[in-house]
Design an enzyme around this catalytic site. Structure first.
Site, PDB file in Angstrom:
ATOM      1  CE  LYS A  76      -3.727  -0.611   4.968  1.00  0.00           C
ATOM      2  NZ  LYS A  76      -4.978   0.011   5.415  1.00  0.00           N
ATOM      3  CG  HIS A 108      -2.101  -0.895   1.107  1.00  0.00           C
ATOM      4  ND1 HIS A 108      -2.040  -2.214   1.474  1.00  0.00           N
ATOM      5  CD2 HIS A 108      -3.356  -0.692   0.647  1.00  0.00           C
ATOM      6  CE1 HIS A 108      -3.215  -2.788   1.252  1.00  0.00           C
ATOM      7  NE2 HIS A 108      -4.033  -1.884   0.746  1.00  0.00           N
TER       8      HIS A 108
END
Ligand code: NAD
Length: 269
Positions: free
Chosen positions: A162, A158
């Site tokens: 995040k 990600h």
């Protein structure tokens, strides 16, 4: 259906607003933000338009989430765990359907959601995309067929912003693999490896998390045996897939009895 968006100025909040405005049969009931957020009191259209000044919808962004719940048929929540627990209580109090996309909830915060689902319809998913929900179904199926000569490893990547790891989606894929194999994820999950770990324990379900750049979300489930390997992969290239799924979920709550539902129910998988 009138849909409210809590956390409407966030990365997902803006996507959700655009999706609600573009979807037939839905209209925006408005949005709320964390008290102190600079968008409070501004027109929600500022978040939706392609122009810098946006479009005027004549709906100010609220810092009073309860007022938003009172004018909404369903509320979509992609915010932070503490706020989501509070929103679940408001959904129960006002009888409004709630769509929960926030990940990284503690057991207490999850209990708040489970309790609210006794009073109203709540749909919770670690990932609202059609593709990832299909991937979970395939993972469950493959894990049920293969024995534990196949080591299961889950890799996710990600963007650099995040804050939780492994991703909620990776954990949901691990849960699907554990269900397929008929084992408890709590007993088999190997979430972190560092230093002299010793050999891999047979039957473990391993996780690895990568973070960097603007990656929207990539997940692979690997089944590795001596001499062969199966890899199932999903790559998200736009956050709009989550918004589309969440709005579809909101429409699905129309007339639905109280309960805690998942995208498996919404997509009839
Ligand atoms: P973000 O930080 O861009 O947005 C979160 C927003 O929530 C911010 O605007 C913040 O001000 C707001 N907020 C915080 N407290 C609030 C409160 N009390 N009331 C109202 N608003 C409040 O984050 P993001 O990238 O949009 O992600 C949000 C969450 O959604 C994360 O948990 C992420 O993991 C999750 N997510 C889930 C899916 C899925 O499909 N389930 C997909 C993408 C992201």
């Amino acid at each position: 259906m009138k849909i409210g968006i809590v956390g409407c100025a966030g990365r997902m909040g803006r996507m959700l607003l655009a999706e609600v405005l573009a979807t037939k049969g839905t209209q925006t009931a408005g949005g709320s933000e964390r008290p102190g957020n600079p968008y409070i009191g501004k027109d929600i259209g500022e978040l939706a338009g392609a122009e810098p000044s946006g479009v005027s919808l004549g709906i100010p962004i609220l810092d009073d989430a309860e007022a938003l719940f009172r004018v909404s048929d369903a509320v979509i929540d992609f915010t932070v765990p503490a706020a989501t627990a509070h929103h679940a209580a408001l959904a129960a109090k006002t009888g409004t359907a709630l769509i929960v996309g926030t990940t990284g909830l503690s057991p207490d915060q999850q209990a708040e959601i489970d309790g609210a689902a006794l009073k109203t319809a709540i749909i919770q998913a670690a990932n609202f995309s059609l593709g990832v929900n299909l991937l979970a179904g395939l993972t469950r199926q493959v894990a049920a067929i293969l024995d534990d000569n196949f080591d299961i490893e889950i890799i996710e990547m990600h963007h650099r912003h995040k804050v939780d790891a492994p991703s909620g989606t990776a954990l949901a894929l691990g849960q699907a693999a554990a269900e397929g194999r008929g084992v408890d994820l709590g007993e088999t999950a190997q979430r972190v490896r560092d230093g002299h770990t010793g050999a891999r324990r047979a039957g473990d379900i391993g996780f690895a998390s990568l973070r960097g750049g603007d990656v929207v979300g990539e997940h692979s489930v690997i089944f590795a045996a001596d001499g062969e390997r199966i890899e199932l992969t999903h790559k998200a290239s736009s956050r709009s897939i989550f918004a589309r799924g969440a709005v579809r979920a909101a429409l699905w709550t129309d007339g639905r009895a109280p309960g805690l539902y998942s995208m498996k129910d919404v997509l009839d998988l």
